[in-house]
Scaffold this motif. Sequence first.
Motif, PDB file in Angstrom:
ATOM      1  N   ILE A 178     -12.167 -17.584  -3.318  1.00 39.66           N
ATOM      2  CA  ILE A 178     -11.756 -18.364  -2.149  1.00 39.66           C
ATOM      3  C   ILE A 178     -12.329 -17.639  -0.945  1.00 39.66           C
ATOM      4  O   ILE A 178     -11.934 -16.502  -0.652  1.00 39.66           O
ATOM      5  CB  ILE A 178     -10.220 -18.443  -2.055  1.00 39.66           C
ATOM      6  CG1 ILE A 178      -9.645 -19.097  -3.313  1.00 39.66           C
ATOM      7  CG2 ILE A 178      -9.789 -19.196  -0.808  1.00 39.66           C
ATOM      8  CD1 ILE A 178      -8.138 -19.001  -3.419  1.00 39.66           C
ATOM      9  N   VAL A 179     -13.265 -18.270  -0.238  1.00 36.26           N
ATOM     10  CA  VAL A 179     -14.028 -17.536   0.774  1.00 36.26           C
ATOM     11  C   VAL A 179     -14.285 -18.380   2.018  1.00 36.26           C
ATOM     12  O   VAL A 179     -14.145 -19.607   2.008  1.00 36.26           O
ATOM     13  CB  VAL A 179     -15.392 -17.076   0.202  1.00 36.26           C
ATOM     14  CG1 VAL A 179     -15.204 -15.964  -0.805  1.00 36.26           C
ATOM     15  CG2 VAL A 179     -16.148 -18.242  -0.428  1.00 36.26           C
ATOM     16  N   PHE A 180     -14.669 -17.690   3.083  1.00 36.17           N
ATOM     17  CA  PHE A 180     -15.157 -18.345   4.287  1.00 36.17           C
ATOM     18  C   PHE A 180     -16.591 -18.822   4.036  1.00 36.17           C
ATOM     19  O   PHE A 180     -17.282 -18.300   3.153  1.00 36.17           O
ATOM     20  CB  PHE A 180     -15.153 -17.374   5.467  1.00 36.17           C
ATOM     21  CG  PHE A 180     -13.779 -17.021   5.980  1.00 36.17           C
ATOM     22  CD1 PHE A 180     -13.072 -17.901   6.777  1.00 36.17           C
ATOM     23  CD2 PHE A 180     -13.192 -15.804   5.660  1.00 36.17           C
ATOM     24  CE1 PHE A 180     -11.807 -17.580   7.252  1.00 36.17           C
ATOM     25  CE2 PHE A 180     -11.931 -15.469   6.117  1.00 36.17           C
ATOM     26  CZ  PHE A 180     -11.233 -16.362   6.915  1.00 36.17           C
ATOM     27  N   PRO A 181     -17.093 -19.779   4.821  1.00 38.93           N
ATOM     28  CA  PRO A 181     -18.492 -20.194   4.688  1.00 38.93           C
ATOM     29  C   PRO A 181     -19.437 -19.050   5.033  1.00 38.93           C
ATOM     30  O   PRO A 181     -19.060 -18.104   5.735  1.00 38.93           O
ATOM     31  CB  PRO A 181     -18.629 -21.335   5.710  1.00 38.93           C
ATOM     32  CG  PRO A 181     -17.231 -21.764   6.032  1.00 38.93           C
ATOM     33  CD  PRO A 181     -16.378 -20.547   5.866  1.00 38.93           C
ATOM     34  N   GLU A 182     -20.651 -19.108   4.544  1.00 40.45           N
ATOM     35  CA  GLU A 182     -21.663 -18.133   4.938  1.00 40.45           C
ATOM     36  C   GLU A 182     -22.051 -18.380   6.393  1.00 40.45           C
ATOM     37  O   GLU A 182     -22.031 -19.522   6.857  1.00 40.45           O
ATOM     38  CB  GLU A 182     -22.907 -18.279   4.058  1.00 40.45           C
ATOM     39  CG  GLU A 182     -22.658 -17.968   2.596  1.00 40.45           C
ATOM     40  CD  GLU A 182     -23.912 -18.136   1.762  1.00 40.45           C
ATOM     41  OE1 GLU A 182     -24.301 -17.173   1.091  1.00 40.45           O
ATOM     42  OE2 GLU A 182     -24.509 -19.228   1.808  1.00 40.45           O
ATOM     43  N   PRO A 183     -22.402 -17.324   7.141  1.00 42.05           N
ATOM     44  CA  PRO A 183     -22.378 -15.913   6.750  1.00 42.05           C
ATOM     45  C   PRO A 183     -20.992 -15.310   6.963  1.00 42.05           C
ATOM     46  O   PRO A 183     -20.322 -15.623   7.945  1.00 42.05           O
ATOM     47  CB  PRO A 183     -23.397 -15.286   7.700  1.00 42.05           C
ATOM     48  CG  PRO A 183     -23.279 -16.111   8.952  1.00 42.05           C
ATOM     49  CD  PRO A 183     -22.951 -17.515   8.492  1.00 42.05           C
TER      50      PRO A 183
END
Length: 227
Positions: A178-183
């Motif tokens: 579960i992550v933030f968008p790049e970058p």
Amino acid sequence: MLSPICLRSFLTVIDTGGFTEAARHLNATQSTISGHIKRLEEQAGHRLMERDRGGSVSLTLQGRELIGYAREILRLDQEARSRLAGTSLTGLVRVGLPDDFASGRGFTQLLADFARQHPDARLEVEVGNRDRLLSALDVQRLDHVLTKQDRAAGGEILARRTVVWMGLTSTTGAVPLIVFPEPCIYRERAIRALEKAGIPWTVAYVSPSLAGILAAVNAGLGVSPLA
């Protein structure tokens, strides 16, 4: 009377997560910070913090109650100094923040304190990802940017944070991220760590907001690298 110097050390220990980081942040020794906390406890008449052998810090009931008062005392102290010195700012101040900073109480309180201390200044805050904010800084659309990046990337280091895995404790197959968008430096480091360990992974959930990330973590959709 509660010493502003001791209160600043007290809040810095809380905000940075320990005496070592607080000492580094305030450019002081750990013994100095410990001395400030001891003196503050004597002034308050209560034990405010407990430290275990691993260096972790926990607050007593009185310590938790003091936090709000400490921030207000330091705010008033700084406001009085600025007014008496005639150093109140005027004009427009444009600041950029990533969402997880903007969502935190510490930064929003800092911005609110700035606005009260400098009533003649107009504050504009833009929330966005790292590249967008740094690009805005390069073309002078923003005056200051606070963001997460590697030390080698330049800029002034204001704080250091330990990133930990949050969420699901066990899974079969690839680790659902579960992550933030790049970058995103947290995302980049998480993937790098998994690949170095030979652990398969997949991006299961992407959200541009901290609220979305935490909702997915709490729902058990995977793990997220967070400070």
